[in-house]
Every structure is written in structure tokens, then in C-alpha cells.
Design a protein around this motif. Structure first.
Motif, short mmCIF file in Angstrom:
data_model
loop_
_atom_site.label_atom_id
_atom_site.label_comp_id
_atom_site.label_asym_id
_atom_site.label_seq_id
_atom_site.Cartn_x
_atom_site.Cartn_y
_atom_site.Cartn_z
N LYS A 49 0.87 -1.18 0.00
CA LYS A 49 0.00 0.00 0.00
C LYS A 49 0.91 1.23 0.00
N LEU A 50 0.86 2.02 -1.07
CA LEU A 50 1.85 3.08 -1.23
C LEU A 50 1.73 4.17 -0.17
N ALA A 51 0.51 4.37 0.36
CA ALA A 51 0.30 5.43 1.34
C ALA A 51 1.09 5.20 2.64
N ASP A 52 1.24 3.94 3.06
CA ASP A 52 1.91 3.70 4.35
C ASP A 52 2.98 2.60 4.32
N GLY A 53 3.22 2.01 3.17
CA GLY A 53 4.29 1.01 3.05
C GLY A 53 3.96 -0.36 3.63
N SER A 54 2.69 -0.56 4.01
CA SER A 54 2.32 -1.87 4.57
C SER A 54 2.06 -2.88 3.44
N ILE A 55 2.17 -4.16 3.79
CA ILE A 55 1.91 -5.21 2.81
C ILE A 55 0.45 -5.63 2.93
N VAL A 56 -0.29 -5.57 1.82
CA VAL A 56 -1.71 -5.93 1.87
C VAL A 56 -1.97 -7.34 1.35
N SER A 57 -1.09 -7.80 0.47
CA SER A 57 -1.30 -9.12 -0.13
C SER A 57 0.01 -9.60 -0.73
N SER A 58 -0.02 -10.80 -1.26
CA SER A 58 1.14 -11.25 -2.01
C SER A 58 0.67 -11.94 -3.27
N GLU A 59 1.54 -11.92 -4.27
CA GLU A 59 1.23 -12.62 -5.53
C GLU A 59 2.05 -13.90 -5.58
N ALA A 60 1.37 -15.01 -5.85
CA ALA A 60 2.05 -16.29 -5.99
C ALA A 60 2.58 -16.42 -7.41
N LEU A 61 3.85 -16.72 -7.55
CA LEU A 61 4.47 -16.89 -8.88
C LEU A 61 5.12 -18.26 -8.96
N LEU A 62 4.84 -18.94 -10.04
CA LEU A 62 5.26 -20.33 -10.20
C LEU A 62 6.72 -20.45 -10.63
N ARG A 63 7.43 -21.38 -10.00
CA ARG A 63 8.81 -21.67 -10.37
C ARG A 63 8.96 -23.15 -10.66
N TRP A 64 9.82 -23.46 -11.65
CA TRP A 64 10.01 -24.86 -12.05
C TRP A 64 11.49 -25.18 -12.22
N THR A 65 11.96 -26.14 -11.45
CA THR A 65 13.29 -26.67 -11.66
C THR A 65 13.13 -28.14 -12.05
N THR A 66 13.56 -28.45 -13.27
CA THR A 66 13.34 -29.80 -13.80
C THR A 66 14.25 -30.81 -13.10
N LYS A 67 13.95 -32.09 -13.34
CA LYS A 67 14.75 -33.17 -12.74
C LYS A 67 16.22 -33.02 -13.08
N LYS A 68 16.47 -32.52 -14.31
CA LYS A 68 17.86 -32.33 -14.76
C LYS A 68 18.51 -31.12 -14.10
N GLY A 69 17.74 -30.36 -13.35
CA GLY A 69 18.30 -29.21 -12.64
C GLY A 69 18.19 -27.91 -13.40
N GLU A 70 17.47 -27.93 -14.52
CA GLU A 70 17.32 -26.71 -15.30
C GLU A 70 16.15 -25.89 -14.75
N THR A 71 16.37 -24.56 -14.65
CA THR A 71 15.28 -23.69 -14.22
C THR A 71 14.63 -23.08 -15.45
N ILE A 72 13.34 -23.30 -15.59
CA ILE A 72 12.61 -22.78 -16.75
C ILE A 72 11.56 -21.80 -16.25
N GLY A 73 11.55 -20.59 -16.80
CA GLY A 73 10.67 -19.54 -16.32
C GLY A 73 9.23 -19.69 -16.80
N PRO A 74 8.27 -19.15 -16.03
CA PRO A 74 6.86 -19.27 -16.41
C PRO A 74 6.54 -18.62 -17.76
N ASP A 75 7.27 -17.56 -18.11
CA ASP A 75 7.02 -16.92 -19.41
C ASP A 75 7.29 -17.90 -20.55
N GLU A 76 8.19 -18.87 -20.31
CA GLU A 76 8.45 -19.87 -21.35
C GLU A 76 7.50 -21.07 -21.26
N PHE A 77 7.33 -21.65 -20.05
CA PHE A 77 6.58 -22.91 -20.02
C PHE A 77 5.06 -22.75 -19.90
#
Ligand code: C2E
Ligand code: MG
Ligand code: MG
Ligand code: MG
Length: 273
Positions: A49-77
Motif C-alpha cells: 500500500k503506497l500510502a503507508d508502506g504496509s503489505i496488503v497481499s502477495s502474488e504467488a508466482l510459479l517456479r520450475w526446476t526440472t529433474k535435470k536441474g534446469e530452471t525454466i521460467g513461467p514466461d516460457e513454459f
């Protein structure tokens, strides 16, 4: 044949596109086992909240690290999973995990801390979607108002009856609807009055401060009685510019990058004055 080959229509054979095709197939194959192998995780980024700097919520963002250890971003997968239909299972996994985390924070005393979940337009076409969400909320005894559903502006298909019905069901249920990446779509703005969106998220591409597009969207949001979240705030100058324009909320690296739940403090307050 060649006519329908998209970008490469004037090239009978293209090594680059063959490589891209293989990469996509490889990702589809790896996605098959990703949920069962526990390869996905969620990170969380605060909405401030810009008026007082408090946190009102959070956004969940997906992360994927494959079995081979590669990190692939959500914009790609994510687009690949949308094409293959795998987004339904992945999206359900995200829904379940994010609601569960919201419940954990709720029980820890952050009773007003909301959870924003990115939902693909393909999930909206699933007639079971709102029922599934309401079942999760009932099971967790979590108020629907704590769940914010983010849909990208580009993916809104006003002609699709099922999607429109789902949006209205979600609104009836009491979840808030956020229009993500606002300003990047080329759709006719008239859907704003027909669909039950509560919040506009200004796309980060407009974020360098003093941008007239950002200020115009904020003014429009005020007119339409919609709340505004600015994403991609990276500098103090940008934060102050938005705060002066009475943009209610912001997100960005200036405050915090997305982090695992264990590193997230829902009670933190940001101060730049
Ligand atoms: P989005 O929902 O618009 O999320 C904002 C993106 O901007 C995130 O990238 C975030 O990490 C990044 N970001 C946050 N603050 C800043 C900043 O100050 N500067 C810059 N340059 N970037 C910032 P991420 O996590 O890579 O996600 C990319 C997109 O993938 C998301 O865009 C969303 O459309 C999609 N996505 C992520 N998780 C999910 C999911 O669970 N389901 C679906 N359907 N889509 C998801
Ligand atoms: Mg989002
Ligand atoms: Mg966005
Ligand atoms: Mg985006």
C-alpha cells in the motif's frame, strides 16, 4: 502447408524453428511428471500500500526446476502448457498451494493478508473452475475475499460464454478480480463495464517514472472506481511519482523480489520517506 507455417512462411526449412519445436516438445514431455516429482514451487511477492508502506497481499508466482536441474521460467513454459492442455492440472496445483499458504498466514495472524493467484484464460473455460476454488476455500475455511484472481488483459475473450460465466461466478463467490498486464492488450475497453473486474494492474513496461500512460491509466481507474496496482516499481523516484498520483498499490524489486514463503514477512513495512 508453407503458408500456414507462421513466421517462417517463406522458408521451406528452418533450423532455428526446428530447434524451437524440439525445445517445446521436450518441455511438454518434462511437464508430464513435474507435479508428481515435486518440481514446482511457488514464490511470493508483496503488494504494498503506497500510502503507508504496509503489505496488503502477495502474488504467488510459479517456479520450475526440472529433474535435470534446469530452471525454466513461467514466461516460457506457461504458454506451452496452455497449448498442450497441461495448464489445467498445473493451475489446479497452484490454486491448492497458494490457498494453503494464505491459510497458514491467516492462522499466523495476518487475517487480512490476501493471496493473488495468476490464472490462465484456459482455466476460465473449465466449467469446474469456480466450484473447485470454492471447495478449496470451504475445506480451509478461508474467506473468498482473501483470494485475488489475476487474468492478463491479452487473454480476455469476451465472446467465450464459459469464461465470462466463470468470471461472474468468481465475483459472486466473493473473490476479487484483477486485470493483469493492463495496457498491453489491444482489446476494446468496453469489456471493463461488462466484466466484474475490481482492480487494474498496470504493466511493468510503463513503469519508468513520469510516464503519461501510467498516469492516464491511474486517472481512468479513479474515474471507473477501480483500484490500481502498479507492477515493476524498481526505483524510489518511480514509487514517489505513483504515490503522488494516488495510485493505491505497488509491486516491484524496490520493495522485494519474489521469495519462498519461508522468507516472506507479511507484517513487514517499507519506508522510503
Ligand atoms: P505477471 O503476473 O505479470 O508477474 C509479474 C512478473 O514480473 C513476474 O515474473 C515477477 O517476478 C516480475 N517482476 C516483479 N517485480 C519486478 C520488477 O520490479 N521489475 C521487473 N523487471 N520484473 C518484476 P515471473 O515470475 O517470471 O512471471 C512471469 C509471468 O508468468 C507472470 O507475469 C504471469 O503472467 C505468469 N505466471 C507466473 N506464475 C503463474 C501461475 O502460477 N499461473 C499462470 N497461469 N501464470 C503464471
Ligand atoms: Mg500477475
Ligand atoms: Mg503483470
Ligand atoms: Mg506478465
Amino acid at each position: 502447408q508453407a503458408k500456414n507455417a507462421g513466421k517462417n512462411r517463406y522458408q521451406p526449412y528452418d533450423k532455428l524453428s526446428a530447434t524451437k519445436q524440439n525445445r517445446k516438445l521436450d518441455i511438454v514431455n518434462q511437464l508430464h511428471h513435474a507435479i508428481d516429482n515435486n518440481e514446482f514451487s511457488l514464490v511470493y511477492q508483496p503488494v504494498v500500500k503506497l500510502a503507508d508502506g504496509s503489505i496488503v497481499s502477495s502474488e504467488a508466482l510459479l517456479r520450475w526446476t526440472t529433474k535435470k536441474g534446469e530452471t525454466i521460467g513461467p514466461d516460457e513454459f506457461i504458454p506451452i502448457a496452455e497449448n498442450s492442455g497441461q495448464i489445467i492440472d498445473i493451475g489446479n496445483w497452484v490454486l491448492q498451494q497458494a490457498c494453503q499458504q494464505c491459510k497458514i498466514w491467516h492462522d499466523a495472524g495476518a487475517t487480512h493478508h490476501a493471496m493473488a493467484i495468476n490464472v490462465s484464460s484456459h482455466q476460465l473455460k473449465d466449467p469446474q473452475f469456480s466450484k473447485r476454488l470454492s471447495d478449496i476455500l470451504t475445506r480451509l475455511s478461508l474467506p473468498a475475499a482473501l483470494i485475488h484472481i489475476e487474468i492478463t488483459e491479452n487473454s480476455i475473450i469476451t465472446e467465450d460464454k464459459k469464461s465470462v460465466a466463470t468470471l461472474h461466478e468468481l465475483s459472486e463467490l466473493g473473490t476479487r478480480l484483477l486485470l493483469d498486464d493492463f495496457g498491453t492488450g489491444y482489446s476494446c475497453l468496453s469489456y471493463l463495464k461488462d466484466l466484474p473486474f475490481d482492480v487494474l494492474k498496470i504493466d511493468k513496461s510503463f513503469m519508468p517514472a513520469n510516464n503519461t500512460i501510467a498516469s492516464t491509466i491511474i486517472a481512468m481507474g479513479h474515474e471507473l472506481n477501480m483500484e490500481i496496482i502498479a507492477e515493476g516499481i524498481e526505483t524510489e523516484m518511480c514509487y514517489k511519482f505513483l504515490k503522488n498520483l494516488k495510485c493505491q498499490y505497488g509491486q516491484g524489486y524496490l520493495f522485494q523480489k519474489p521469495v519462498p514463503a519461508s522468507e516472506f514477512d507479511t507484517f513487514k513495512r517499507f519506508n522510503f520517506d
